[in-house]
Scaffold this motif. Structure first.
Motif, PDB file in Angstrom:
ATOM      1  N   THR A 194       0.748  -1.218  -0.133  1.00  0.00           N
ATOM      2  CA  THR A 194      -0.331   0.007   0.006  1.00  0.00           C
ATOM      3  C   THR A 194       0.893   1.329  -0.016  1.00  0.00           C
ATOM      4  O   THR A 194       0.630   2.323  -0.580  1.00  0.00           O
ATOM      5  N   ASN A 195       2.082   1.286   0.765  1.00  0.00           N
ATOM      6  CA  ASN A 195       2.687   2.390   0.953  1.00  0.00           C
ATOM      7  C   ASN A 195       3.881   2.689   0.330  1.00  0.00           C
ATOM      8  O   ASN A 195       4.594   3.817   0.238  1.00  0.00           O
ATOM      9  N   CYS A 196       4.590   1.466   0.031  1.00  0.00           N
ATOM     10  CA  CYS A 196       5.942   1.745  -0.488  1.00  0.00           C
ATOM     11  C   CYS A 196       6.219   1.281  -2.080  1.00  0.00           C
ATOM     12  O   CYS A 196       7.241   1.638  -2.534  1.00  0.00           O
ATOM     13  N   VAL A 197       5.144   0.265  -2.430  1.00  0.00           N
ATOM     14  CA  VAL A 197       5.552  -0.378  -3.838  1.00  0.00           C
ATOM     15  C   VAL A 197       5.752   0.915  -4.938  1.00  0.00           C
ATOM     16  O   VAL A 197       6.649   0.716  -5.686  1.00  0.00           O
ATOM     17  N   SER A 198       5.249   2.132  -4.629  1.00  0.00           N
ATOM     18  CA  SER A 198       5.090   3.144  -5.936  1.00  0.00           C
ATOM     19  C   SER A 198       6.657   3.442  -6.078  1.00  0.00           C
ATOM     20  O   SER A 198       6.895   3.775  -7.138  1.00  0.00           O
ATOM     21  N   CYS A 199       7.543   3.424  -5.107  1.00  0.00           N
ATOM     22  CA  CYS A 199       8.767   3.833  -5.262  1.00  0.00           C
ATOM     23  C   CYS A 199       9.875   2.747  -5.208  1.00  0.00           C
ATOM     24  O   CYS A 199      10.771   2.618  -5.831  1.00  0.00           O
ATOM     25  N   GLY A 207      13.230   1.061  -7.693  1.00  0.00           N
ATOM     26  CA  GLY A 207      12.628   2.022  -8.769  1.00  0.00           C
ATOM     27  C   GLY A 207      13.433   3.362  -8.311  1.00  0.00           C
ATOM     28  O   GLY A 207      14.548   3.719  -8.634  1.00  0.00           O
ATOM     29  N   ILE A 208      12.096   4.178  -8.049  1.00  0.00           N
ATOM     30  CA  ILE A 208      12.647   5.606  -7.548  1.00  0.00           C
ATOM     31  C   ILE A 208      13.440   5.441  -6.305  1.00  0.00           C
ATOM     32  O   ILE A 208      14.502   6.145  -6.079  1.00  0.00           O
ATOM     33  N   GLY A 209      12.796   4.627  -5.732  1.00  0.00           N
ATOM     34  CA  GLY A 209      13.805   4.276  -4.193  1.00  0.00           C
ATOM     35  C   GLY A 209      14.665   3.173  -4.582  1.00  0.00           C
ATOM     36  O   GLY A 209      14.244   2.353  -5.395  1.00  0.00           O
ATOM     37  N   PRO A 210      15.721   3.012  -3.470  1.00  0.00           N
ATOM     38  CA  PRO A 210      16.564   1.693  -3.809  1.00  0.00           C
ATOM     39  C   PRO A 210      16.070   0.379  -3.720  1.00  0.00           C
ATOM     40  O   PRO A 210      15.119   0.281  -3.009  1.00  0.00           O
ATOM     41  N   ASN A 211      16.981  -0.405  -4.284  1.00  0.00           N
ATOM     42  CA  ASN A 211      16.786  -1.795  -4.277  1.00  0.00           C
ATOM     43  C   ASN A 211      16.904  -2.214  -2.733  1.00  0.00           C
ATOM     44  O   ASN A 211      17.888  -1.893  -2.058  1.00  0.00           O
ATOM     45  N   LYS A 215      22.676  -6.078  -0.783  1.00  0.00           N
ATOM     46  CA  LYS A 215      23.542  -5.900   0.253  1.00  0.00           C
ATOM     47  C   LYS A 215      23.883  -4.353   0.588  1.00  0.00           C
ATOM     48  O   LYS A 215      24.706  -4.156   1.449  1.00  0.00           O
ATOM     49  N   HIS A 216      23.742  -3.519  -0.507  1.00  0.00           N
ATOM     50  CA  HIS A 216      24.111  -2.216  -0.445  1.00  0.00           C
ATOM     51  C   HIS A 216      23.123  -1.332   0.346  1.00  0.00           C
ATOM     52  O   HIS A 216      21.870  -1.466  -0.103  1.00  0.00           O
ATOM     53  N   TRP A 217      23.642  -0.506   1.150  1.00  0.00           N
ATOM     54  CA  TRP A 217      22.786   0.563   1.813  1.00  0.00           C
ATOM     55  C   TRP A 217      23.276   1.916   1.760  1.00  0.00           C
ATOM     56  O   TRP A 217      24.540   2.032   1.962  1.00  0.00           O
ATOM     57  N   ILE A 218      22.424   2.945   1.433  1.00  0.00           N
ATOM     58  CA  ILE A 218      22.842   4.587   1.472  1.00  0.00           C
ATOM     59  C   ILE A 218      22.680   4.797   2.906  1.00  0.00           C
ATOM     60  O   ILE A 218      23.836   5.359   3.562  1.00  0.00           O
ATOM     61  N   ASN A 219      21.768   4.555   3.547  1.00  0.00           N
ATOM     62  CA  ASN A 219      21.841   4.974   5.072  1.00  0.00           C
ATOM     63  C   ASN A 219      21.976   3.976   5.983  1.00  0.00           C
ATOM     64  O   ASN A 219      21.398   2.684   6.068  1.00  0.00           O
ATOM     65  N   ILE A 220      23.139   3.886   6.632  1.00  0.00           N
ATOM     66  CA  ILE A 220      23.316   3.083   7.870  1.00  0.00           C
ATOM     67  C   ILE A 220      23.487   3.912   9.133  1.00  0.00           C
ATOM     68  O   ILE A 220      24.328   4.429   9.421  1.00  0.00           O
ATOM     69  N   ASN A 228      17.725  -0.415  11.427  1.00  0.00           N
ATOM     70  CA  ASN A 228      17.903   0.603  10.393  1.00  0.00           C
ATOM     71  C   ASN A 228      16.544   0.823   9.520  1.00  0.00           C
ATOM     72  O   ASN A 228      16.468   1.702   9.313  1.00  0.00           O
ATOM     73  N   ILE A 229      15.972  -0.343   9.192  1.00  0.00           N
ATOM     74  CA  ILE A 229      14.701  -0.041   8.429  1.00  0.00           C
ATOM     75  C   ILE A 229      13.857   0.804   9.174  1.00  0.00           C
ATOM     76  O   ILE A 229      13.139   1.726   8.836  1.00  0.00           O
ATOM     77  N   PHE A 230      13.747   0.506  10.510  1.00  0.00           N
ATOM     78  CA  PHE A 230      12.720   1.199  11.288  1.00  0.00           C
ATOM     79  C   PHE A 230      13.237   2.613  11.573  1.00  0.00           C
ATOM     80  O   PHE A 230      12.135   3.593  11.320  1.00  0.00           O
ATOM     81  N   PRO A 238      17.962  11.453   5.202  1.00  0.00           N
ATOM     82  CA  PRO A 238      18.412  12.840   5.724  1.00  0.00           C
ATOM     83  C   PRO A 238      18.875  13.434   4.246  1.00  0.00           C
ATOM     84  O   PRO A 238      19.060  14.664   4.211  1.00  0.00           O
ATOM     85  N   ASN A 239      18.986  12.649   3.272  1.00  0.00           N
ATOM     86  CA  ASN A 239      19.474  12.961   1.803  1.00  0.00           C
ATOM     87  C   ASN A 239      18.523  13.497   0.842  1.00  0.00           C
ATOM     88  O   ASN A 239      18.586  14.233  -0.035  1.00  0.00           O
ATOM     89  N   ASN A 240      17.306  12.690   1.117  1.00  0.00           N
ATOM     90  CA  ASN A 240      16.244  12.873  -0.190  1.00  0.00           C
ATOM     91  C   ASN A 240      14.937  12.641   0.467  1.00  0.00           C
ATOM     92  O   ASN A 240      14.374  11.699   1.031  1.00  0.00           O
ATOM     93  N   PRO A 245       9.528  10.684   6.644  1.00  0.00           N
ATOM     94  CA  PRO A 245       9.379   9.906   7.735  1.00  0.00           C
ATOM     95  C   PRO A 245       8.018   9.574   8.121  1.00  0.00           C
ATOM     96  O   PRO A 245       7.290  10.253   8.888  1.00  0.00           O
ATOM     97  N   PHE A 246       7.765   8.298   7.725  1.00  0.00           N
ATOM     98  CA  PHE A 246       6.441   7.779   7.588  1.00  0.00           C
ATOM     99  C   PHE A 246       5.815   7.764   9.187  1.00  0.00           C
ATOM    100  O   PHE A 246       4.626   8.081   9.245  1.00  0.00           O
ATOM    101  N   ILE A 247       6.448   7.469   9.939  1.00  0.00           N
ATOM    102  CA  ILE A 247       6.019   7.358  11.434  1.00  0.00           C
ATOM    103  C   ILE A 247       5.791   8.621  12.106  1.00  0.00           C
ATOM    104  O   ILE A 247       4.699   9.032  12.634  1.00  0.00           O
ATOM    105  N   LYS A 259       5.989  -4.436  11.224  1.00  0.00           N
ATOM    106  CA  LYS A 259       5.724  -5.334  10.424  1.00  0.00           C
ATOM    107  C   LYS A 259       6.410  -5.337   9.283  1.00  0.00           C
ATOM    108  O   LYS A 259       6.758  -6.075   8.538  1.00  0.00           O
ATOM    109  N   ILE A 260       6.513  -3.894   8.463  1.00  0.00           N
ATOM    110  CA  ILE A 260       7.123  -3.706   7.211  1.00  0.00           C
ATOM    111  C   ILE A 260       8.592  -3.997   7.614  1.00  0.00           C
ATOM    112  O   ILE A 260       9.165  -4.670   6.584  1.00  0.00           O
ATOM    113  N   ALA A 261       9.189  -3.602   8.519  1.00  0.00           N
ATOM    114  CA  ALA A 261      10.545  -3.883   8.901  1.00  0.00           C
ATOM    115  C   ALA A 261      10.884  -5.304   8.759  1.00  0.00           C
ATOM    116  O   ALA A 261      11.742  -5.804   8.321  1.00  0.00           O
TER     117      ALA A 261
END
Ligand code: HEC
Length: 291
Positions: A194-199, A207-211, A215-220, A228-230, A238-240, A245-247, A259-261
């Motif tokens: 519902t909330n994330c698939v668009s990107c 897609g618009i948002g990273p894979n 194993k690669h992460w922009i934000n650690i 980290n996902i939470f 902080p970059n884009n 900040p969904f919560i 649950k998403i995490a």
């Protein structure tokens, strides 16, 4: 001379119809507590009794003017209980002479037709149906009774209220208390859709948002992947600003984020990386080493 339907039958019918009308035109069953309802019933019953007394007077007058033979018959009929009479009337056949009176004048090939009167219960049901139809149409058109939209709104309102009640009492989930649980994966997938698939595309392939499956992460920001996902869901990127900040903005609750995490953790760590890589967006950021 015919016997009359006993008064208690009329009282049952009228009380039934009154309750039906109240059921249709009032919001809930609280009319049962209202003195107005009971006074109305009382007035209706007194009217029925008055009508019945007038009927008695007319009957007495009639009785004086009939022959002895008819009187005997009337007294005998009157002493039979109402329901026995009703039952018998369903099975009695008319005599030969009665049949002559109701024979319709268009026989063919020896086949003739009788103009029988309809059974009383049938006629009663028929008139009840017509009366009910009129009341129902009126209620449906001018009140909320049986209105699908109104009923839907009412149910939706109650569900939202019960969700709010649940949220109020259930312990909140934050980055400290959130825990990975495999039980949350399926539900997390639904919220992700519902909330994330668009990107982040189907199954988090990017897609618009990273894979989210590589194993690669922009934000650690945290030591463990799950946290980290939470963190990302709580604070956004902080970059884009596209990664909101969904919560914090109130789109999803901490419980949803947990649950998403779990779902993203699952597709990142527990699924076969080869299938995940196929067709996914190119890796971004650096290779992350999680606890
Ligand atoms: C409007 C597009 C958009 C939506 C919707 C969106 N994201 Fe993002 N997301 C992004 C972008 C863009 C980034 C990369 C941010 C950056 O460069 O720091 C990102 C980054 C992330 C990251 C960190 C990835 C990394 O490599 O650092 C996670 C995790 C994430 N999103 C999860 C989610 C989840 C879960 C949802 C749904 C609740 C979601 N996103 C909804 C656009 C989006």
């Amino acid at each position: 001379m015919k016997t009359r339907t006993p008064i208690f039958i009329y009282i049952i019918i009228v009380v039934g119809l009154t309750i039906m009308a109240f059921e249709m035109f009032t919001e809930n069953s609280s009319y049962f507590m209202s003195p107005f309802f009971w006074i109305l019933l009382l007035i209706v019953m007194i009217l029925m009794i008055i009508l019945n007394s007038i009927g008695d007077l007319i009957e007495n007058e009639h009785f004086k003017n009939i022959s002895d033979e008819e009187r005997q018959l009337f007294i005998k009929e009157k002493s039979t209980p109402y329901f026995t009479k009703l039952w018998n009337s369903a099975f009695t056949k008319q005599s030969q002479s009665d049949e002559k009176d109701i024979l319709i004048d268009h026989g063919f090939d020896g086949i003739t037709e009788l103009d029988n009167s309809l059974p009383k219960w049938w006629i009663g049901l028929f008139y009840f149906g017509m009366g009910f139809c009129a009341v129902y149409m009126f209620a449906f058109t001018f009140t909320d009774y049986a209105h699908p939209d109104a009923e839907y709104d009412e149910e939706a309102r109650m569900q939202i209220a019960s969700i709010a009640e649940y949220e109020k009492n259930a312990p909140t989930v934050n980055i400290e208390t959130a825990k990975y649980s495999a039980d949350n994966i399926l539900e997390g997938e639904q919220i992700f859709k519902t909330n994330c698939v668009s990107c982040h595309a189907e199954a988090g392939k990017g897609g618009i948002g990273p894979n989210l499956t590589d194993k690669h992460w922009i934000n650690i920001k945290e030591k463990s992947l799950f946290k980290n996902i939470f963190w990302m869901l709580e604070n956004g990127s902080p970059n884009n600003p596209a990664m909101r900040p969904f919560i914090k903005e109130g789109t999803i609750s901490g419980r949803d984020a947990e649950k998403i995490a779990a779902y993203i953790y699952h597709i990142n760590q527990e699924k076969d990386p080869v299938t995940q890589a196929a067709g996914g967006a190119a890796p971004q950021g650096q290779i992350a080493v999680w606890e």
